[in-house]
Enzyme design. Structure first.
Site, mmCIF file in Angstrom:
data_model
loop_
_atom_site.group_PDB
_atom_site.id
_atom_site.type_symbol
_atom_site.label_atom_id
_atom_site.label_comp_id
_atom_site.label_asym_id
_atom_site.label_seq_id
_atom_site.Cartn_x
_atom_site.Cartn_y
_atom_site.Cartn_z
ATOM 1 N N GLY A 7 -4.842 -6.282 21.440
ATOM 2 C CA GLY A 7 -6.124 -6.222 21.394
ATOM 3 C C GLY A 7 -6.796 -7.587 21.955
ATOM 4 O O GLY A 7 -7.779 -7.644 22.757
ATOM 5 N N ASN A 8 -5.863 -8.886 21.693
ATOM 6 C CA ASN A 8 -6.545 -9.965 22.510
ATOM 7 C C ASN A 8 -6.220 -10.110 23.762
ATOM 8 O O ASN A 8 -6.741 -11.032 24.248
ATOM 9 C CB ASN A 8 -5.630 -11.015 21.340
ATOM 10 C CG ASN A 8 -6.064 -11.387 20.222
ATOM 11 O OD1 ASN A 8 -7.149 -10.762 19.558
ATOM 12 N ND2 ASN A 8 -5.032 -12.028 19.229
ATOM 13 N N LYS A 30 -5.796 -3.892 4.819
ATOM 14 C CA LYS A 30 -6.112 -4.301 6.149
ATOM 15 C C LYS A 30 -7.668 -4.832 6.352
ATOM 16 O O LYS A 30 -8.614 -3.739 6.137
ATOM 17 C CB LYS A 30 -5.956 -3.168 7.109
ATOM 18 C CG LYS A 30 -6.162 -3.460 8.819
ATOM 19 C CD LYS A 30 -5.095 -4.330 9.201
ATOM 20 C CE LYS A 30 -5.192 -4.422 10.640
ATOM 21 N NZ LYS A 30 -4.392 -5.347 11.295
ATOM 22 N N LYS A 73 -0.812 -0.829 15.533
ATOM 23 C CA LYS A 73 -0.513 -0.519 16.835
ATOM 24 C C LYS A 73 0.826 -0.451 17.362
ATOM 25 O O LYS A 73 1.230 0.533 18.028
ATOM 26 C CB LYS A 73 -1.291 -1.306 17.783
ATOM 27 C CG LYS A 73 -1.326 -1.109 19.505
ATOM 28 C CD LYS A 73 -0.259 -2.497 19.825
ATOM 29 C CE LYS A 73 -0.816 -3.510 19.803
ATOM 30 N NZ LYS A 73 0.267 -4.563 20.315
ATOM 31 N N LYS A 76 6.207 -6.598 15.499
ATOM 32 C CA LYS A 76 6.760 -6.222 16.786
ATOM 33 C C LYS A 76 8.138 -6.424 16.781
ATOM 34 O O LYS A 76 8.751 -5.354 17.257
ATOM 35 C CB LYS A 76 6.080 -7.352 17.654
ATOM 36 C CG LYS A 76 4.532 -7.232 18.017
ATOM 37 C CD LYS A 76 4.233 -8.387 18.841
ATOM 38 C CE LYS A 76 2.869 -8.690 19.048
ATOM 39 N NZ LYS A 76 1.797 -8.229 17.918
#
Length: 309
Positions: free
Chosen positions: A11-12, A125, A210, A272
């Site tokens: 998103g960044n 979250k 994500k 990740k």
């Protein structure tokens, strides 16, 4: 021969910390991202783009909060859907301008989660606006929200982050990419939905990681490569220390060793690397690299690659 690539964009890459979140700034960032994606497509690869949405959902939730006296607030799954359309439009327009002969489509995507996922018992979250301690107590009473202190910056609403069980629209995505379409899907990890005993889907207030959803989509599409794009060119061990070391090519065993040793932080590189390790276990290749190195990384000349046997 081109590879089937699931490309996960943070998103960044759409709105960076400290930037003003207006449309022009976000569109400029998206166009930069689209240039790198177009290079990958022009190399002959079939691409599905998965993107983050954290800053954008935060904006939508803030709009809800500010206008609640005039416009009814919308639930979190609707806000997630709004962000998919908002970001998808910017990406679709940018990619179509750069690839005028390519079919490009944004697909509103739901991700099914297990209603019994343990995460629903322990929301972790943080989303939306910051509140004072007194406001957070009032919101817990009036709305039943779970509130938590966020890194000394104030109190925020906490929602569950369950594991993705399946991508609901995966068969449609398969059909589209088999016909050569560039697909933008599973934005923000997908709109979280649960299935009831009558096989009916309904949205839930949750946020799905994500990178975990990109892994699930890669598995269900039988993708050749999972590529996760970040703002750094490689993964490092001892990051930020004098003995920092760049990682280029890793076996599953070595990647897991570094993961278990705690080299990758929970809120950044950890998820990740976890996704890459799981994908490589399928005997395939997972890559973490910077946005601008995407095409080179697919050729094996950049980034950090976790290689399956």
């Amino acid at each position: 021969m081109g590879k089937k690539v699931v490309l996960a964009l943070g998103g960044n890459a759409i709105l960076q910390p400290g930037q003003v979140g207006n449309y022009d700034v976000q569109k400029a960032n998206v166009e930069t991202s689209a240039k790198s994606i177009a290079k990958v497509v022009n190399e002959g690869h079939n691409v599905v783009v998965v993107h983050g949405n954290g800053p954008q959902v935060g904006q939508i939730l803030r709009q809800n909060e500010l206008s609640k006296e005039e416009v009814p607030e919308q639930p979190l799954p609707v806000c997630s859907a709004e962000s998919q359309g908002f970001i998808g439009y910017m990406m679709q327009e940018s990619l179509k301008n750069m690839l005028p002969t390519k079919q490009v489509v944004t697909l509103l995507t739901m991700t099914e989660v297990d209603k019994n996922d343990e995460a629903f018992n322990h929301p972790t979250k943080p989303i939306g606006s910051f509140y004072s301690k007194e406001e957070s107590v009032e919101l817990e009473k009036s709305k039943g929200w779970v509130m938590g202190e966020d890194a000394g910056r104030g109190y925020r609403r906490l929602v569950p982050s369950p594991e993705p069980k399946s991508i609901v629209e995966v068969d449609t995505i398969k059909t589209l990419i088999d016909n050569g379409t560039l697909v933008v899907s599973t934005g923000g990890g997908g709109i979280p939905v649960v299935r009831d005993k009558d096989n009916q889907l309904s949205g839930v207030a949750a946020v799905i990681d994500k990178d975990s959803s990109a892994l699930k989509l890669s598995e269900e599409l039988d993708a050749d490569v999972l590529m996760i794009l970040t703002d750094v060119p490689n993964v490092y061990i001892n990051y930020g220390k004098p003995n920092q070391e760049k990682l280029t090519m890793l076996s599953i065993e070595k990647a897991k060793q570094y993961f278990d040793e705690g080299h990758f932080s929970d809120g950044s590189m950890g998820p990740k690397m976890q996704a890459c390790i799981e994908f490589a276990k399928l005997g395939k290749t997972a890559i973490i690299c910077s946005l601008e190195d995407a095409a080179q990384a697919l050729a094996g000349n950049a980034g950090t690659q976790v290689i399956g046997k």
